[in-house]
Structure formats: structure tokens, C-alpha cells
Write an enzyme that holds these catalytic residues in place. Structure first.
Site, PDB file in Angstrom:
ATOM      1  N   HIS A 217     -32.411 -18.890  11.869  1.00  0.00           N
ATOM      2  CA  HIS A 217     -31.375 -19.918  11.825  1.00  0.00           C
ATOM      3  C   HIS A 217     -31.238 -20.576  10.451  1.00  0.00           C
ATOM      4  CE1 HIS A 217     -28.010 -21.979  13.355  1.00  0.00           C
ATOM      5  NE2 HIS A 217     -28.477 -23.062  12.802  1.00  0.00           N
ATOM      6  N   TYR A 221     -28.136 -21.172   6.859  1.00  0.00           N
ATOM      7  CA  TYR A 221     -27.849 -22.288   5.931  1.00  0.00           C
ATOM      8  C   TYR A 221     -28.200 -21.922   4.499  1.00  0.00           C
ATOM      9  CZ  TYR A 221     -26.995 -24.607  10.244  1.00  0.00           C
ATOM     10  OH  TYR A 221     -26.475 -24.908  11.471  1.00  0.00           O
ATOM     11  N   HIS A 368     -18.171 -15.077  16.140  1.00  0.00           N
ATOM     12  CA  HIS A 368     -18.687 -16.320  15.530  1.00  0.00           C
ATOM     13  C   HIS A 368     -19.205 -16.067  14.123  1.00  0.00           C
ATOM     14  CE1 HIS A 368     -21.053 -19.946  14.889  1.00  0.00           C
ATOM     15  NE2 HIS A 368     -22.171 -19.237  14.844  1.00  0.00           N
ATOM     16  N   PHE A 369     -20.018 -15.011  13.969  1.00  0.00           N
ATOM     17  CA  PHE A 369     -20.579 -14.912  12.617  1.00  0.00           C
ATOM     18  C   PHE A 369     -19.599 -14.336  11.608  1.00  0.00           C
ATOM     19  CE2 PHE A 369     -23.203 -11.283  14.494  1.00  0.00           C
ATOM     20  CZ  PHE A 369     -22.607 -10.249  13.807  1.00  0.00           C
ATOM     21  N   HIS A 370     -18.521 -13.716  12.100  1.00  0.00           N
ATOM     22  CA  HIS A 370     -17.522 -13.301  11.115  1.00  0.00           C
ATOM     23  C   HIS A 370     -16.668 -14.474  10.646  1.00  0.00           C
ATOM     24  CE1 HIS A 370     -18.555  -9.125  12.276  1.00  0.00           C
ATOM     25  NE2 HIS A 370     -18.321  -8.942  10.995  1.00  0.00           N
ATOM     26  N   ARG A 433     -22.538  -7.120  22.868  1.00  0.00           N
ATOM     27  CA  ARG A 433     -22.748  -6.799  21.458  1.00  0.00           C
ATOM     28  C   ARG A 433     -24.013  -5.963  21.333  1.00  0.00           C
ATOM     29  NH1 ARG A 433     -25.938 -11.693  18.508  1.00  0.00           N
ATOM     30  NH2 ARG A 433     -25.820 -10.194  16.812  1.00  0.00           N
ATOM     31  N   ARG A 434     -24.315  -5.565  20.114  1.00  0.00           N
ATOM     32  CA  ARG A 434     -25.504  -4.751  19.824  1.00  0.00           C
ATOM     33  C   ARG A 434     -25.501  -3.419  20.579  1.00  0.00           C
ATOM     34  NH1 ARG A 434     -29.035  -9.933  19.948  1.00  0.00           N
ATOM     35  NH2 ARG A 434     -29.388 -10.290  17.744  1.00  0.00           N
TER      36      ARG A 434
HETATM   37 FE1  HAS Z   1     -24.215 -19.838  14.201  1.00  0.00          FE
HETATM   38  C1  HAS Z   1     -25.459 -17.348  16.246  1.00  0.00           C
HETATM   39  C2  HAS Z   1     -25.001 -22.187  16.550  1.00  0.00           C
HETATM   40  C3  HAS Z   1     -23.202 -22.366  12.057  1.00  0.00           C
HETATM   41  C4  HAS Z   1     -24.190 -17.611  11.587  1.00  0.00           C
HETATM   42  N1  HAS Z   1     -24.707 -17.861  13.969  1.00  0.00           N
HETATM   43  C5  HAS Z   1     -25.179 -17.004  14.940  1.00  0.00           C
HETATM   44  C6  HAS Z   1     -25.373 -15.703  14.373  1.00  0.00           C
HETATM   45  C7  HAS Z   1     -25.036 -15.795  13.043  1.00  0.00           C
HETATM   46  C8  HAS Z   1     -24.620 -17.146  12.811  1.00  0.00           C
HETATM   47  C9  HAS Z   1     -25.122 -14.685  12.010  1.00  0.00           C
HETATM   48  O1  HAS Z   1     -26.678 -22.335  19.090  1.00  0.00           O
HETATM   49  C10 HAS Z   1     -25.814 -14.455  15.135  1.00  0.00           C
HETATM   50  C11 HAS Z   1     -27.259 -14.191  15.032  1.00  0.00           C
HETATM   51  C12 HAS Z   1     -27.623 -12.928  15.761  1.00  0.00           C
HETATM   52  O2  HAS Z   1     -27.466 -11.851  15.184  1.00  0.00           O
HETATM   53  O3  HAS Z   1     -28.014 -13.008  16.920  1.00  0.00           O
HETATM   54  N2  HAS Z   1     -24.073 -21.884  14.310  1.00  0.00           N
HETATM   55  C13 HAS Z   1     -24.444 -22.636  15.362  1.00  0.00           C
HETATM   56  C14 HAS Z   1     -24.182 -24.044  15.058  1.00  0.00           C
HETATM   57  C15 HAS Z   1     -23.670 -24.098  13.801  1.00  0.00           C
HETATM   58  C16 HAS Z   1     -23.622 -22.731  13.324  1.00  0.00           C
HETATM   59  C17 HAS Z   1     -24.428 -25.220  15.950  1.00  0.00           C
HETATM   60  N3  HAS Z   1     -23.755 -19.969  12.231  1.00  0.00           N
HETATM   61  C18 HAS Z   1     -23.372 -21.094  11.540  1.00  0.00           C
HETATM   62  C19 HAS Z   1     -23.165 -20.774  10.157  1.00  0.00           C
HETATM   63  C20 HAS Z   1     -23.457 -19.442  10.028  1.00  0.00           C
HETATM   64  C21 HAS Z   1     -23.823 -18.948  11.330  1.00  0.00           C
HETATM   65  C22 HAS Z   1     -22.746 -21.763   9.104  1.00  0.00           C
HETATM   66  C23 HAS Z   1     -23.426 -18.569   8.829  1.00  0.00           C
HETATM   67  C24 HAS Z   1     -23.204 -18.967   7.610  1.00  0.00           C
HETATM   68  N4  HAS Z   1     -25.037 -19.776  16.047  1.00  0.00           N
HETATM   69  C25 HAS Z   1     -25.310 -20.853  16.819  1.00  0.00           C
HETATM   70  C26 HAS Z   1     -25.998 -20.403  18.033  1.00  0.00           C
HETATM   71  C27 HAS Z   1     -26.140 -19.034  17.952  1.00  0.00           C
HETATM   72  C28 HAS Z   1     -25.523 -18.666  16.688  1.00  0.00           C
HETATM   73  C29 HAS Z   1     -26.472 -21.217  19.156  1.00  0.00           C
HETATM   74  C30 HAS Z   1     -26.851 -18.110  18.948  1.00  0.00           C
HETATM   75  C31 HAS Z   1     -25.924 -17.566  19.933  1.00  0.00           C
HETATM   76  C32 HAS Z   1     -26.602 -16.568  20.839  1.00  0.00           C
HETATM   77  O4  HAS Z   1     -26.667 -16.862  22.040  1.00  0.00           O
HETATM   78  O5  HAS Z   1     -27.082 -15.511  20.399  1.00  0.00           O
HETATM   79  C33 HAS Z   1     -23.277 -25.360  13.023  1.00  0.00           C
HETATM   80  O6  HAS Z   1     -23.957 -25.394  11.798  1.00  0.00           O
HETATM   81  C34 HAS Z   1     -21.824 -25.477  12.830  1.00  0.00           C
HETATM   82  C35 HAS Z   1     -21.427 -26.850  12.270  1.00  0.00           C
HETATM   83  C36 HAS Z   1     -20.100 -26.794  11.613  1.00  0.00           C
HETATM   84  C37 HAS Z   1     -19.089 -27.642  11.800  1.00  0.00           C
HETATM   85  C38 HAS Z   1     -17.789 -27.399  11.095  1.00  0.00           C
HETATM   86  C39 HAS Z   1     -17.482 -28.411   9.989  1.00  0.00           C
HETATM   87  C40 HAS Z   1     -16.242 -28.022   9.293  1.00  0.00           C
HETATM   88  C41 HAS Z   1     -16.075 -27.998   7.943  1.00  0.00           C
HETATM   89  C42 HAS Z   1     -14.782 -27.507   7.385  1.00  0.00           C
HETATM   90  C43 HAS Z   1     -13.862 -28.648   6.978  1.00  0.00           C
HETATM   91  C44 HAS Z   1     -12.548 -28.086   6.599  1.00  0.00           C
HETATM   92  C45 HAS Z   1     -11.753 -28.600   5.635  1.00  0.00           C
HETATM   93  C46 HAS Z   1     -10.493 -27.896   5.332  1.00  0.00           C
HETATM   94  C47 HAS Z   1     -12.088 -29.805   4.866  1.00  0.00           C
HETATM   95  C48 HAS Z   1     -19.180 -28.786  12.710  1.00  0.00           C
HETATM   96  C49 HAS Z   1     -17.144 -28.461   7.002  1.00  0.00           C
HETATM   97  C50 HAS Z   1      -9.328 -28.573   5.944  1.00  0.00           C
HETATM   98  C51 HAS Z   1      -8.397 -27.555   6.421  1.00  0.00           C
HETATM   99  C52 HAS Z   1      -7.293 -27.762   7.163  1.00  0.00           C
HETATM  100  C53 HAS Z   1      -6.532 -26.590   7.611  1.00  0.00           C
HETATM  101  C54 HAS Z   1      -6.779 -29.092   7.542  1.00  0.00           C
END
Ligand code: HAS
Length: 550
Positions: A217, A221, A368-370, A433-434
Site C-alpha cells: 500500500h 504513495y 481503479h489502478f488505471h 481479475r488476475r
Molecule cells: Fe488504491 C487497490 C484503497 C489510492 C493504487 N490501489 C489498489 C491497487 C492499486 C492501487 C495498484 O482499500 C491494486 C493492488 C493489487 O494489485 O491488488 N486506494 C485506496 C484508497 C486510496 C487509494 C483509500 N490506490 C490509490 C492510489 C494508487 C492506488 C493513489 C496509485 C497511485 N486501493 C484501495 C483498496 C484496494 C486498492 C482498499 C484493495 C482493493 C482489493 O480488494 O483488492 C486513497 O488514497 C484515495 C484518496 C484520494 C482522494 C482523491 C483526492 C482528489 C484529488 C484531485 C483534485 C482534483 C483537482 C482538479 C484539483 C480522496 C487530490 C480539479 C478538476 C476538475 C475537473 C474540477
């Protein structure tokens, strides 16, 4: 421009990153076609082999080398030219990481390691694959310590000063990486290597997975934070304003050190052998790690608004029109940010204990990861490539390159939208998947998955092909700016490192007191992991022998 000796280290890192990107995206293209049953592989090539190469080369190799290339450049720019020791260790780190990478890649190519990038036991690869992985981690550690050494030398010379924001963020990311890798190092050295070389007969599967996800995890980050560095530091410069708040930016990175590690169980919510209490505790901590991303979103909107107002924007959304849309360095990052809104929301869904039951191990997670690492992170890196390579090589980023840059990011956006939307929907319908393509003996439910317009085989294949086209355009831009574009001689052609100013002296000093943050991080890790891991060891089930299913 930074010193030539430091530039060379950065360029080599970025060069290796893009070689990995080229092979990794080619594997991605093959995969889409195989998964849609549109392509049959020759007998000597296996689907899982390609899937492993795709995951390892893009998620582990492209990212790590690019990140170190970026860090070396920024640390040399903000803290000054590397001393001889830092320089030497940066090179040693680079070569050790590269040797590990080559070893692991060779094992995948010769069919000895089709275990996917998560290398879950009891799938058993050749022992040399795990040795390659270990060398990869050791190499990144050496490179990390070199940069940390450079930072310590600077601090000695600037007693009582806050370090530049770039350096602070680099160190925070490296601290996170070093602590995170402890898990994977433990499992690879003490479990996988002895087992794969036949020194032990069996492996404790639950323990190996838990140690992997302790690392897995925070790994995400390690990819995200360098992209956030560009959001916090490069975007304001392109908009002509300062960093919105130096202390907010520092605090958000500190929160990542604290909360990104003790959360690995959210990848194992459906696994038996871990009691619900520990899963629930880590789910709560997962919700804490969302906070610094929300702070980042807030900070970005504040930056857009400040720059818009400065240019005379009126009304609630007047700033939107004032953004520098014609600058591909900015537009790429903005699209990356926009993707992270659904990407982050999807993460929150995954992390919700009950909802995870629905999406776990389905194509939803692939979607999700894409739209996390595959676009917010990757497209930010692409946007950075447009200026980072010309900055390092002293070549021009010509008008035609800028146009191609737009074609590249737009095609990536379209391809990713098609493919990741399809993956999310297919996952909700239950597609796993997988696994390689299977119609489950032509079961009606499995056949129905591909009946939708977005989820049809054709749409998926189009999405994947557009992505590959986009990747090739990027490779073209990389080759041009690295070797062939005309040298920048006139001042207007010279590409700068766009680094925004930040009011670092206004930030409270305790934010840079690493002892506090590393201490709290270890305390949280201890609370979240000590009891469940020790019970996995004490009450170990009979271990498993290895399986080679390919
Ligand atoms: Fe995830 C599975 C939970 C973030 C990557 N994640 C994965 C896997 C990958 C991955 C590769 O809880 C698969 C692993 C595998 O092979 O099995 N993930 C989260 C959570 C977050 C999160 C809570 N993941 C990421 C990020 C990744 C990433 C970042 C890569 C860089 N993820 C999970 C969970 C799994 C998971 C479970 C396991 C699922 C399972 O069952 O297998 C958080 O960090 C997300 C927080 C983000 C936000 C968004 C904030 C938005 C921002 C953009 C602002 C936009 C602006 C533009 C300013 C709350 C900062 C304005 C635009 C306009 C158009 C107005």
C-alpha cells in the site's frame, strides 16, 4: 541548469524508465486483445508471463527510475551540486537497481516467474527472480541514502533553516519508501528466497501476503507523492503564483508518512486468518490516509483560484477560463488531477469494509489502478517529461513537440476513459481479475459481461489500442528531446525547471523534526501489525509447498 555530473545520473534514470515503459505498454496492448479473446498467443508465450511483465515493468520499474531521475534533478537544483560521495552512491544505487531489474525481467521473459507483480505465494518463481527483486530494493535504498546524505549536508550548513519544499518532500517520500520496504525485504529474504532455492520446503502464505501488503500500500504513495510534488510545486509556477501554503503542503506529506503504512490489511479484507478487529482498525487508518489527499485537492483549487483572481477572474468559476490551457505541461497535469477524483472515490469504495466484498479481485480493481497510478501518476510524469528531458539535455521542446504532446495526452485520456470505465463496469458485473480470458464454459452470465456498449470486446480493444498509440507518441517525444531535437541556444528556447516559490520560513519548525514523525509512524505500525503478525507466526498453519501453474 544543474551540474553536468548530476544531469547524467538523472538522464540515465529517465532513459531506463522509458525503456521499461516501452516494453510494459507493449505487453499491455497484447493483454487487452488476449483478455477479449481476440488474440491467441503462441505456445511459448503465456498470458500470465505478459501480465507479470506489464505490472512489473510499468508499476515498479518505470515509476522508480523516473522518480529517482526527478529527485536527483530537483535535489541538485534546490540544494546544490552533489558532493563526490553522494554522486558515487547515486551511481551505485542506479546500477544495483538496474541489475536487479534485469535479473527479474530475464526470469519473466524465460518463463520462470509468471507470478504477477504481487508474486503471491504459493505461486513459486525461480529463486533468481526474488534475488532480482531484493537487489532492486537494495539499489533504491542506496539511491535514497545518497539523497538523504545530500540533504543532511545541506542542513548542517544551514542550521535552523527550513529546507526548500522540494527537498522536504523528497525526504518525506524516501522515508516512507524506506520504512515500507522493510516488509517486502523481510518476506523476500526470509521466506521466498529460502523456499524458492529449496532450503525450506514450505512457506507461511498468510504471513508472506501480509508482509507484502505492508509494503504494497505505501508503494502506491511512493508513486503518488512525486506526482503531488509536481502538483504542489510545478503547477503554481506555471500559473504564475506561489505555493498556496508551505505548511499545508508539508503537513500533508507528513500525514502520508504516518498513515500510509499501517493499512495493508485493506488489501486482505476477504482473507481468512486475520481477525475482523485488525482489519477494521486498518480500515479506520485507511480513512485517515485519505485526509492528506483531500488537503491536496483543497490546495490545488486554492491555487487555481488565486491565480485566476490575479488575472482578473470574477465569479465562482471564473478562474477556470484563466488557466493556461495551451501549455501542455499544465493541461497534462490538470487532466491527471481530474482523473484522481473518480480514482480516489473508487479507493474509498474499496476501503469500505463491506463494499470491498463486491469489488475485491474483480476487474473493478484493475479499473481503479488505471485511474490512480495509470493516469493521475503516469500522466503527471508524462507532463513532467515534456520539460524535464529538454531541461536535462539542453534541447528544445519545439512547437511541433508541444502539438504532439497534446495529441499524446488526449489519446491517453480517451483510451484510459474507455478502458477503465469498461473495467469498472465489468468488475461490478462480477468479471474476475488476475485471470486469463475465460467464458466459463460459455456460461450465460459470463457472456453477458461483454454485451454492453462500453464493455464490448470491440470498445475495450479500441481503448487499449489508443493507449498504445499514445505511448508510442510519448516514446517518440522522449527520443527526440533526448537525442535529436535542436540544441536550445536562444534564451527563449531554453527550458527551465518550473519550480514555484514557497514561504518556507513561515512554516513551523516541528514539521521538519523527522524524529517525531518517524517515531509516531513506527508506533502506529506497531499498534496495527505487532499482534496480528506475531499470531500468524505463533499459530502458523501448515505451510504450503510451491506451485508452478504455468
Ligand atoms: Fe488504491 C487497490 C484503497 C489510492 C493504487 N490501489 C489498489 C491497487 C492499486 C492501487 C495498484 O482499500 C491494486 C493492488 C493489487 O494489485 O491488488 N486506494 C485506496 C484508497 C486510496 C487509494 C483509500 N490506490 C490509490 C492510489 C494508487 C492506488 C493513489 C496509485 C497511485 N486501493 C484501495 C483498496 C484496494 C486498492 C482498499 C484493495 C482493493 C482489493 O480488494 O483488492 C486513497 O488514497 C484515495 C484518496 C484520494 C482522494 C482523491 C483526492 C482528489 C484529488 C484531485 C483534485 C482534483 C483537482 C482538479 C484539483 C480522496 C487530490 C480539479 C478538476 C476538475 C475537473 C474540477
Amino acid at each position: 541548469m544543474i551540474a553536468a555530473q548530476d544531469r547524467k545520473i538523472a538522464i540515465w534514470n529517465i532513459g531506463v524508465a522509458y525503456i521499461a515503459f516501452l516494453i510494459g505498454t507493449l505487453c499491455g496492448l497484447l493483454q487487452v486483445f488476449i483478455r477479449n479473446d481476440a488474440l491467441q498467443l503462441p505456445a511459448w508465450l503465456d498470458y500470465y508471463q505478459i501480465l507479470t511483465a506489464h505490472g512489473v515493468l510499468l508499476a515498479l520499474i518505470y515509476t522508480a527510475f523516473f522518480i529517482f531521475g526527478f529527485f536527483v534533478t530537483g535535489m541538485s537544483k534546490t540544494l546544490g551540486t552533489f558532493g563526490p560521495k553522494v554522486w558515487l552512491f547515486s551511481w551505485i544505487g542506479f546500477w544495483v537497481t538496474l541489475i536487479g531489474t534485469v535479473m527479474a525481467t530475464v526470469m519473466i521473459v524465460i518463463g520462470e516467474a509468471s507470478v504477477l507483480y504481487t508474486f503471491y505465494a504459493p505461486l513459486k518463481a525461480s529463486g533468481w527472480y526474488y534475488v532480482g527483486l531484493a537487489l532492486y530494493v537494495v539499489g533504491t535504498w542506496i539511491s535514497s541514502f545518497a539523497l538523504i546524505g545530500h540533504y543532511l549536508v545541506w542542513r548542517k550548513k544551514h542550521k535552523g533553516e527550513m529546507s526548500p519544499l522540494f527537498a522536504f518532500m523528497t525526504i518525506a517520500t524516501l522515508v516512507l519508501w524506506l520504512i515500507a520496504c522493510l516488509g517486502v525485504v523481510a518476506t523476500v529474504l526470509f521466506q521466498y528466497i529460502p523456499w524458492a532455492f529449496g532450503w525450506t520446503d514450505t512457506i507461511n502464505v498468510e504471513l508472506s501476503r501480509s508482509l507484502f501488503w505492508y509494503f504494497g500500500h505505501p508503494l502506491v504513495y511512493f508513486w503518488l507523492l512525486p506526482a503531488y510534488m509536481a502538483w504542489y510545486l510545478i503547477v503554481p509556477k506555471l500559473l504564475g503564483v506561489k505555493v498556496f501554503s508551505d505548511s499545508l503542503a508539508r503537513l500533508s506529506f507528513v500525514l502520508f508518512i504516518l498513515f500510509s503504512i499501517p493499512v495493508g490489511f485493506h488489501h486482505q479484507l476477504t482473507e481468512p486468518g486475520i481477525s475482523n478487529f485488525w482489519k477494521f482498525l486498518q480500515v479506520v487508518l485507511t480513512f485517515m490516509v485519505i485526509v492528506p489527499s483531500l488537503m491536496t485537492a483543497f490546495s490545488m483549487f486554492a491555487t487555481f483560484e488565486t491565480s485566476g483572481r490575479k488575472k482578473g477572474a470574477k465569479g465562482l468559476f471564473g478562474w477556470f477560463k484563466m488557466l493556461p490551457w495551451k501549455d501542455v505541461r499544465f493541461t497534462s497535469i490538470f487532466i491527471a488531477m481530474a482523473f484522481f477524483i473518480p480514482g480516489g472515490a473508487g479507493g474509498i469504495i474499496n476501503a469500505s469494509f463491506q463494499l470491498n466484498e463486491v469489488v475485491h479481485n474483480t476487474l473493478w480493481i484493475v479499473g481503479h489502478f488505471h485511474i490512480t497510478v495509470g493516469t493521475p501518476v503516469a500522466m503527471t510524469f508524462m507532463g513532467m517529461t515534456f520539460w524535464l528531458i529538454p531541461y536535462l539535455t539542453g534541447r528544445q521542446f519545439t512547437k511541433s513537440m508541444q502539438t504532439l504532446g497534446f495529441v499524446q495526452i488526449i489519446t491517453w485520456t480517451i483510451g484510459m476513459l474507455l478502458m477503465s470505465t469498461a473495467q469498472h463496469i465489468l468488475g461490478l458485473l462480477g468479471a474476475p481479475r488476475r485471470t486469463a480470458y475465460s467464458a466459463y464454459n460459455n456460461h450465460p452470465s459470463a457472456l453477458e459481461w461483454f454485451d454492453g456498449i462500453v464493455t464490448s470486446h470491440v470498445t475495450m480493444a479500441i481503448g487499449g489500442s489508443i493507449l498504445f498509440l499514445s505511448a508510442m507518441i510519448l516514446i517518440y517525444i522522449v527520443v527526440m528531446t533526448m537525442f535529436l531535437s535542436p540544441k536550445a541556444v536562444k534564451p527563449e528556447d531554453i527550458i527551465e525547471f518550473p519550480l514555484a516559490e514557497s514561504d518556507r520560513e513561515s512554516s513551523p519548525k516541528f514539521l521538519e523534526n523527522w524524529k517525531i514523525w518517524i517515531g509516531i509512524a513506527f508506533a502506529l505500525i506497531f499498534i496495527a501489525y505487532a499482534i496480528p503478525l506475531s499470531s500468524m507466526i505463533q499459530h502458523a498453519p501448515p505451510g504450503s509447498e510451491g506451485f508452478k501453474t504455468w
